[in-house]
Enzyme design. Structure first.
Site, PDB file in Angstrom:
ATOM      1  N   HIS A 139       0.845  -1.198   0.000  1.00  0.00           N
ATOM      2  CA  HIS A 139       0.000   0.000   0.000  1.00  0.00           C
ATOM      3  C   HIS A 139       0.875   1.240   0.000  1.00  0.00           C
ATOM      4  O   HIS A 139       1.932   1.252   0.624  1.00  0.00           O
ATOM      5  CB  HIS A 139      -0.899   0.011   1.252  1.00  0.00           C
ATOM      6  CG  HIS A 139      -2.072   0.913   1.111  1.00  0.00           C
ATOM      7  ND1 HIS A 139      -1.996   2.260   1.348  1.00  0.00           N
ATOM      8  CD2 HIS A 139      -3.340   0.660   0.711  1.00  0.00           C
ATOM      9  CE1 HIS A 139      -3.176   2.795   1.119  1.00  0.00           C
ATOM     10  NE2 HIS A 139      -4.010   1.850   0.724  1.00  0.00           N
TER      11      HIS A 139
ATOM     12  N   ASP B 168      -7.817  -5.450   0.127  1.00  0.00           N
ATOM     13  CA  ASP B 168      -8.335  -6.308  -0.934  1.00  0.00           C
ATOM     14  C   ASP B 168      -7.921  -7.770  -0.789  1.00  0.00           C
ATOM     15  O   ASP B 168      -8.338  -8.602  -1.584  1.00  0.00           O
ATOM     16  CB  ASP B 168      -7.866  -5.782  -2.307  1.00  0.00           C
ATOM     17  CG  ASP B 168      -8.454  -4.417  -2.618  1.00  0.00           C
ATOM     18  OD1 ASP B 168      -9.586  -4.164  -2.177  1.00  0.00           O
ATOM     19  OD2 ASP B 168      -7.781  -3.602  -3.266  1.00  0.00           O
TER      20      ASP B 168
HETATM   21  N1  CMC Z   1       4.161  -7.563  -4.420  1.00  0.00           N
HETATM   22  C1  CMC Z   1       5.495  -7.540  -4.640  1.00  0.00           C
HETATM   23  N2  CMC Z   1       6.235  -6.412  -4.565  1.00  0.00           N
HETATM   24  C2  CMC Z   1       5.609  -5.279  -4.250  1.00  0.00           C
HETATM   25  C3  CMC Z   1       4.228  -5.227  -3.995  1.00  0.00           C
HETATM   26  C4  CMC Z   1       3.492  -6.433  -4.102  1.00  0.00           C
HETATM   27  N3  CMC Z   1       2.195  -6.467  -3.885  1.00  0.00           N
HETATM   28  N4  CMC Z   1       3.874  -3.959  -3.701  1.00  0.00           N
HETATM   29  C5  CMC Z   1       4.985  -3.226  -3.780  1.00  0.00           C
HETATM   30  N5  CMC Z   1       6.036  -4.025  -4.099  1.00  0.00           N
HETATM   31  C6  CMC Z   1       7.431  -3.603  -4.247  1.00  0.00           C
HETATM   32  C7  CMC Z   1       7.718  -3.101  -5.665  1.00  0.00           C
HETATM   33  O1  CMC Z   1       8.107  -4.143  -6.520  1.00  0.00           O
HETATM   34  C8  CMC Z   1       8.819  -2.112  -5.417  1.00  0.00           C
HETATM   35  O2  CMC Z   1      10.009  -2.831  -5.196  1.00  0.00           O
HETATM   36  P1  CMC Z   1      11.452  -2.201  -5.648  1.00  0.00           P
HETATM   37  O3  CMC Z   1      11.589  -0.954  -4.847  1.00  0.00           O
HETATM   38  O4  CMC Z   1      12.409  -3.282  -5.272  1.00  0.00           O
HETATM   39  O5  CMC Z   1      11.323  -1.954  -7.110  1.00  0.00           O
HETATM   40  C9  CMC Z   1       8.429  -1.488  -4.065  1.00  0.00           C
HETATM   41  O6  CMC Z   1       7.650  -2.473  -3.412  1.00  0.00           O
HETATM   42  C10 CMC Z   1       7.632  -0.202  -4.215  1.00  0.00           C
HETATM   43  O7  CMC Z   1       6.570  -0.413  -5.133  1.00  0.00           O
HETATM   44  P2  CMC Z   1       5.702   0.775  -5.769  1.00  0.00           P
HETATM   45  O8  CMC Z   1       4.799   0.175  -6.781  1.00  0.00           O
HETATM   46  O9  CMC Z   1       6.550   1.928  -6.171  1.00  0.00           O
HETATM   47  O10 CMC Z   1       4.939   1.243  -4.483  1.00  0.00           O
HETATM   48  P3  CMC Z   1       3.562   1.940  -4.406  1.00  0.00           P
HETATM   49  O11 CMC Z   1       3.572   2.795  -3.219  1.00  0.00           O
HETATM   50  O12 CMC Z   1       3.176   2.585  -5.686  1.00  0.00           O
HETATM   51  O13 CMC Z   1       2.682   0.607  -4.171  1.00  0.00           O
HETATM   52  C11 CMC Z   1       0.716  -0.522  -4.761  1.00  0.00           C
HETATM   53  C12 CMC Z   1       1.374   0.580  -3.936  1.00  0.00           C
HETATM   54  C13 CMC Z   1      -0.661  -0.745  -4.175  1.00  0.00           C
HETATM   55  C14 CMC Z   1       0.588  -0.061  -6.217  1.00  0.00           C
HETATM   56  C15 CMC Z   1       1.548  -1.830  -4.704  1.00  0.00           C
HETATM   57  O14 CMC Z   1       1.779  -2.222  -3.385  1.00  0.00           O
HETATM   58  C16 CMC Z   1       0.908  -2.963  -5.509  1.00  0.00           C
HETATM   59  O15 CMC Z   1       1.059  -3.034  -6.731  1.00  0.00           O
HETATM   60  N6  CMC Z   1       0.164  -3.884  -4.812  1.00  0.00           N
HETATM   61  C17 CMC Z   1      -0.536  -4.948  -5.479  1.00  0.00           C
HETATM   62  C18 CMC Z   1      -1.878  -4.446  -5.980  1.00  0.00           C
HETATM   63  C19 CMC Z   1      -2.839  -4.188  -4.837  1.00  0.00           C
HETATM   64  O16 CMC Z   1      -3.013  -5.023  -3.970  1.00  0.00           O
HETATM   65  N7  CMC Z   1      -3.519  -3.029  -4.880  1.00  0.00           N
HETATM   66  C20 CMC Z   1      -4.487  -2.650  -3.876  1.00  0.00           C
HETATM   67  C21 CMC Z   1      -4.048  -1.483  -3.107  1.00  0.00           C
HETATM   68  S1  CMC Z   1      -4.962  -1.155  -1.617  1.00  0.00           S
HETATM   69  C22 CMC Z   1      -6.602  -0.984  -2.009  1.00  0.00           C
HETATM   70  C23 CMC Z   1      -6.916  -0.049  -3.100  1.00  0.00           C
HETATM   71  O17 CMC Z   1      -6.425   1.055  -3.165  1.00  0.00           O
HETATM   72  O18 CMC Z   1      -7.727  -0.439  -3.917  1.00  0.00           O
END
Ligand code: CMC
Length: 378
Positions: free
Chosen positions: A258, A313
């Site tokens: 998140h 989720d």
């Molecule tokens: N699985 C594996 N690695 C992850 C995940 C994950 N679910 N989430 C983040 N990371 C890693 C990512 O690979 C990156 O690693 P590195 O720095 O080594 O490249 C690091 O964490 C930062 O990722 P980011 O995408 O820049 O971080 P963010 O703040 O944009 O992430 C997110 C937020 C929700 C997009 C991400 O955690 C994600 O893709 N999660 C899976 C999808 C998900 O479950 N979404 C629902 C979010 S909560 C409810 C909602 O809003 O609907």
């Protein structure tokens, strides 16, 4: 480049009295009330009052609010026809967008402090009818207008599933409505705010929000998370699946991570509790709950160092599945709850903080070029 915050991380675009998130400590409050207490002691209708009027309702205020919702389930036949005119395999959120676009052409009135809240309540009631009919159209069932009952949750379950839900199911649906009701300014709410900033109407704000919610990184994650459990199939496959898919192929674990929470999402804890409770009566759901638990353990072992934990989720799909909803409806169920947060935020913005949202993009292309005639290019 230092002026750019990629993904608008840590950019504040408004003040709010609606929702407080402490991402370090896993705290979520609506209007100062802990999410755990709201789920335990109040109903979605009381949370609607809290979000739109700033406080939990008295008995008579709640009665008045419930009557207004009950009167707003009716939507014009043309809107229902539009939902039904789409192929059964259409995307559920796309069908919602279609219905809300149509509603915007009918009810998209100018903003007015004297009736913004009443309009918002009507919109939430209509959303219930839209979501119920999206499901029914996709399942080949006849259209329906939800009937008033003891609660919004019960009316919605009855109309969408064509059966009388148990008290336990109504409580779980109500909990889900509260848990998904608002979450400050994620992508969908920001899309709604951008739309409201041009003084476009409330229904159009919801169309914009739906479009942003749909993606798998936001509201679409509940469906994707649950599909992982289906793909795993049996609890004993979880470890191999995790090693192949997540550790080796480096796929994202859906339902984990998140932008704001750097610890366990408090909503995920509550969803987990309801997932356990509801899945007990259904063999398949119990199996998926057990798979989810194994994946959660593996995920926490792998990602806790990076402060990546289950989000809201991760377990919500097990609750929705246990209630009898198909996977393709999970994002629409999220959307039904979140219409409250979307309208509450746009009202807050338009009434108290309005200014056109118009950011800039830092130009990095060639500064000035002369046009070469087409026959001389290449
Ligand atoms: N699985 C594996 N690695 C992850 C995940 C994950 N679910 N989430 C983040 N990371 C890693 C990512 O690979 C990156 O690693 P590195 O720095 O080594 O490249 C690091 O964490 C930062 O990722 P980011 O995408 O820049 O971080 P963010 O703040 O944009 O992430 C997110 C937020 C929700 C997009 C991400 O955690 C994600 O893709 N999660 C899976 C999808 C998900 O479950 N979404 C629902 C979010 S909560 C409810 C909602 O809003 O609907």
């Amino acid at each position: 480049m230092s002026q750019i915050s990629r993904g608008l991380e840590n950019v504040f675009i408004k003040t709010t009295s609606l929702t407080y998130i402490d991402g370090e400590n896993g705290i979520l409050r609506y209007g100062g009330y802990d999410i755990e207490d709201l789920v335990e002691h109040t109903s979605f209708e009381e949370v609607i009052h809290l979000m739109l009027y700033g406080d939990l309702p008295t008995k008579s205020q709640l009665q008045k609010l419930k009557s207004s919702i009950d009167e707003s389930y009716e939507v014009p036949q043309q809107v229902i026809d539009m939902i039904y005119s789409l192929p059964k395999d259409s995307d559920a959120i796309g069908m919602m967008e279609t219905a809300f676009s149509a509603l915007s052409s009918l009810y998209g009135s100018p903003w007015n402090k004297n009736n913004n809240r009443e309009n918002a309540i009507k919109l939430i009631g209509r959303a219930s009818t839209v979501v119920a009919n999206v499901l029914r159209a996709k399942e080949g069932k006849k259209p329906i207008i939800p009937e008033p009952s003891e609660s919004f949750a019960k009316s919605f379950l009855k109309s969408s599933l064509s059966r009388t839900p148990s008290n336990e199911e109504v409580k779980a649906m109500d909990a889900s409505l509260i848990l998904y009701a608002d979450h400050e300014v994620p992508a969908s709410t920001t899309a709604a705010l951008v739309t409201s900033s041009t003084l476009s109407d409330m229904y159009s704000c919801v169309v914009a929000a739906l479009a942003a919610l749909k993606g798998p990184l936001h509201g679409g994650a509940a469906e994707e998370a649950f599909k992982q459990f289906v793909e795993i199939g049996e609890p004993q496959n979880a470890e191999t699946w995790f090693r192949n898919k997540i550790t080796e192929q480096k796929s994202r674990l859906m339902g984990f991570g998140h932008r704001v929470y750097k610890t366990y999402d408090p909503r995920a804890k509550i969803f987990k509790k309801y997932a356990k409770l509801l899945s007990e009566n259904n063999d398949n759901a119990r199996k998926y709950f057990s798979i989810a638990q194994s994946v959660e353990d593996l995920g926490i072992k792998t990602f806790s160092e990076k402060r990546i934990y289950p989000n809201t989720d991760f377990y919500s799909g097990v609750v929705f599945y246990s209630l009898g909803f198909p996977i393709y409806m999970f994002t629409s169920l999220f959307a039904l709850s979140r219409t409250l947060g979307w309208v509450a935020h746009v009202i807050e913005y338009v009434e108290d903080q309005h200014r056109l949202i118009r950011p800039r993009a830092l130009y990095i292309g060639p500064l000035k070029r002369e046009i070469v005639p087409i026959e001389l290019r290449g």
